[in-house]
Design an enzyme around this catalytic site. Structure first.
Site, PDB file in Angstrom:
ATOM      1  N   LYS A 182       0.845  -1.208   0.000  1.00 14.26           N
ATOM      2  CA  LYS A 182       0.000   0.000   0.000  1.00 14.26           C
ATOM      3  C   LYS A 182       0.876   1.251   0.000  1.00 14.26           C
ATOM      4  O   LYS A 182       0.625   2.204  -0.744  1.00 14.26           O
ATOM      5  CB  LYS A 182      -0.936  -0.016   1.220  1.00 14.26           C
ATOM      6  CG  LYS A 182      -2.048  -1.051   1.082  1.00 14.26           C
ATOM      7  CD  LYS A 182      -2.810  -1.324   2.372  1.00 14.26           C
ATOM      8  CE  LYS A 182      -3.801  -2.471   2.139  1.00 14.26           C
ATOM      9  NZ  LYS A 182      -4.528  -2.894   3.341  1.00 14.26           N
ATOM     10  N   GLN A 185      -4.745  -1.563   9.482  1.00  8.36           N
ATOM     11  CA  GLN A 185      -4.608  -2.885   8.885  1.00  8.36           C
ATOM     12  C   GLN A 185      -5.196  -3.948   9.826  1.00  8.36           C
ATOM     13  O   GLN A 185      -4.841  -4.015  10.999  1.00  8.36           O
ATOM     14  CB  GLN A 185      -3.113  -3.173   8.619  1.00  8.36           C
ATOM     15  CG  GLN A 185      -2.857  -4.472   7.887  1.00  8.36           C
ATOM     16  CD  GLN A 185      -3.410  -4.480   6.464  1.00  8.36           C
ATOM     17  OE1 GLN A 185      -3.300  -3.500   5.732  1.00  8.36           O
ATOM     18  NE2 GLN A 185      -4.025  -5.579   6.071  1.00  8.36           N
ATOM     19  N   ASP A 222     -11.012   2.711   3.563  1.00  5.41           N
ATOM     20  CA  ASP A 222     -11.354   1.290   3.402  1.00  5.41           C
ATOM     21  C   ASP A 222     -12.865   1.103   3.243  1.00  5.41           C
ATOM     22  O   ASP A 222     -13.321   0.044   2.829  1.00  5.41           O
ATOM     23  CB  ASP A 222     -10.889   0.493   4.639  1.00  5.41           C
ATOM     24  CG  ASP A 222      -9.600  -0.293   4.370  1.00  5.41           C
ATOM     25  OD1 ASP A 222      -9.278  -0.519   3.185  1.00  5.41           O
ATOM     26  OD2 ASP A 222      -8.928  -0.670   5.350  1.00  5.41           O
TER      27      ASP A 222
END
Ligand code: NAD
Length: 291
Positions: free
Chosen positions: A53, A97, A120
């Site tokens: 990422k 995460q 997200d």
């Protein structure tokens, strides 16, 4: 006839090139897109995902920071940091995460991220907006799948779409997106009685389970579009999806490979969400709104 393979890597590169141009335009207008990724603990797979990422951000010109905490960190420290990032006008996206160590309440962490920076798309406010058909941030993996279907000019109206897997990050948002495009959607899961009955009538089949090679060619309708979200590692070390690619490609019309299918698209859509957040910030600055 063997299926055509959808090249997710090539599409991801094309979309990232277009994103670079949007990032440059934002920088010229005085807004530098910025993403902060929070990693807790030393899970090997999570470290690889986070590194990918951050590298994706570097390629597209997005400023990225990775905050890495030890696995025994007090959750209060992470909550406080998220509150600071929520209030920081220079930050467009915040991503924690998953999975988190046991002392964390994952849903409380996701709820702590400002919905305006939730790149997200996991915050309940963003899940609600997606369900109501007015999404702000679309979860990255299903968003990437929709971009692949769009690129292949797949008409979804009236199609039978079958999703295997009902997770919050893939299966459920995938269903909302396919439904919004006019497909008739079925979600299968671990309690589904006759999986093959459902898969065999799917015009569009999305597999998101995490079981290597569970979908074989004989479970697929001839001419179907098969999207393999699963990422599994075989004992040999080889990566594979939930679909047995070799047998499925003899029956399907279009199919995604693993690796090189949905995976590269997921990161690209995270970058897209970050750029979209920065574009909204830039527009509000231009409009004179306090930030
Ligand atoms: P998850 O474990 O949260 O969900 C798995 C789902 O599969 C569950 O809803 C469960 O009900 C269903 N399931 C389990 N056994 C089943 C069975 N026998 N028949 C039918 N359904 C069954 O997983 P997830 O986070 O949604 O991820 C699914 C897979 O996708 C994993 O392999 C993961 O690594 C992969 N993944 C890939 C990407 C990507 O970028 N390509 C992104 C996210 C997840």
């Amino acid at each position: 006839m063997a299926a055509v393979t959808i090249d997710g890597k090539a599409l991801a590169l094309d979309l990232q090139a277009a994103l670079q141009i949007r990032v440059q335009a934002l920088i010229q207008a005085g807004t530098r897109p910025a993403l902060t990724v929070i990693l807790v603990g030393a899970d090997a797979a999570s470290q690889v995902y986070v590194r990918n990422k951050v590298q994706g951000c570097e390629r597209t010109g997005i400023v990225s920071a990775m905050l890495h905490y030890p696995s025994d960190v007090d959750p209060t420290i992470v909550f406080d940091r998220i509150a600071e990032l929520n209030a920081d006008p220079a930050i467009d996206g915040i991503l924690v995460q998953l999975p988190l160590p046991a002392q964390f309440d994952e849903s409380a962490i996701l709820a702590a991220i400002s919905p305006d920076k939730d790149v997200d798309g996991f915050h309940a406010a963003n899940v609600g907006a997606l369900t109501q058909g007015a999404p702000r941030f679309i979860p990255c993996t299903p968003y990437g799948v929709m971009k692949m279907l769009e690129k292949e000019k797949v008409e979804l109206k009236g199609k039978e779409a079958v999703i295997i897997g009902r997770s919050n990050i893939v299966g459920k948002p995938m269903a909302a997106l396919l439904l919004a495009k006019g497909a008739t959607v079925t979600i299968c899961h671990s309690q589904t009685r006759d999986l093959a009955f459902h898969t065999r009538r799917a015009d569009v089949l999305v597999a998101a389970v995490g079981r290597p090679l569970m979908i074989t060619g004989e479970m697929i309708k001839p001419g179907a579009i098969v999207i393999d979200v699963g990422i599994n590692r075989l004992a040999s070390g080889r990566l594979c999806g939930d679909v047995d690619f070799d047998s499925a490609k003899e029956t399907a019309a279009l199919i995604t490979p693993v690796p090189g299918g949905v995976g590269p698209m997921t990161i690209t859509m995270l970058l897209t969400n970050t750029v979209e957040a920065a574009e909204r910030r830039s527009a509000s600055v231009q409009a004179g709104a306090p930030h």
